[in-house]
Write an enzyme that holds these catalytic residues in place. Sequence first.
Site, PDB file in Angstrom:
ATOM      1  CB  THR A  65      10.298  -0.955   1.979  1.00 59.94           C
ATOM      2  OG1 THR A  65      11.704  -1.169   1.866  1.00 59.94           O
ATOM      3  CG2 THR A  65       9.736  -1.862   3.068  1.00 59.94           C
ATOM      4  CE  LYS A 120      14.087  -2.673   4.126  1.00 62.84           C
ATOM      5  NZ  LYS A 120      13.917  -1.626   3.107  1.00 62.84           N
ATOM      6  CE  LYS A 169       7.405   3.132   3.178  1.00 65.44           C
ATOM      7  NZ  LYS A 169       8.314   2.230   2.399  1.00 65.44           N
TER       8      LYS A 169
END
EC number: 1.1.1.44
Length: 295
Positions: A98, A173, A241
């Site tokens: 990701t 995502k 993150k």
Amino acid sequence: MHKKTIGFVGTGVMGKSMVGHLLTEGYDINVYNRTKSKADELINKGAEWCETISILAEKSDVIISMVGYPTDVESIYFGENGILKHAKSGSIVIDMTTSSPQLAEQIYSKAKEFNIHSLDAPVSGGDVGAKQATLTIMVGGDEETYNQVVDIFKVLGKNVVYQGKSGNGQHTKLSNQIAIAAGMLGVAESIIYAEEAGLDIEKVFSSIEHGAAGSWSLSNLGPRMVKHDYAPGFYVKHFIKDMKIAIEESEKMGLFMPGLSKAKEVYELLSNAGFNEAGTQSVIQYLKDQIKKEN
């Protein structure tokens, strides 16, 4: 038909299970990981260890990466010893980390200069999905390239969706992470409430997970919260993150995301409290600790 030789970079919580499934399906696999011992089990099962990423790239038809951060992605793809400088002409690179949609587009553009085809294909489903080969895989890039490797994706996941041009896999995502960010807090708060009310938590789950409150997080991470099982299926540090990237992208679009922003704030406090290496479900412990402090 001869199966493509796959190079896999990153054999951690997710990658280890993914490589295992590919080996079971008869693929020849080259592996590289910063810590070799994390690949030992896969090597014993038949994967071939490569001392460097450049060697792995030279020996593979398809190169898959599953690493931690965008900076890690940059380091393995670019530079003199990176994947793009050493992958064979006509090969396919697939970043399943990701990461940033812009970075996915940069890899795609740079790969074209070397006649290499690039896909961004982040996943959802955590360690459970990786172990059971039931991951959701969101793919961006050229559809022709996607069609060449869709059989590989189907070994790893049960819900494989082509999302369109380069970067769209990452955007999808991020949409996923936005949808679950505040939801994770909701699952934890729901369990805390039910326990304080003196309810049988198993009965609560049997009622609410099949109704409007039902979610993957509730069904899969809720029981872990109850058992104080904070082993990482998905690290707190990686969730932070992802939320940071999602907020950056949202700001570029001029969007107001209060749920996402609050979730990131809470998870950063969780990280500062020593849970950076724990699973995302550990947020319940932080909330309980705050209740104790207030009382």
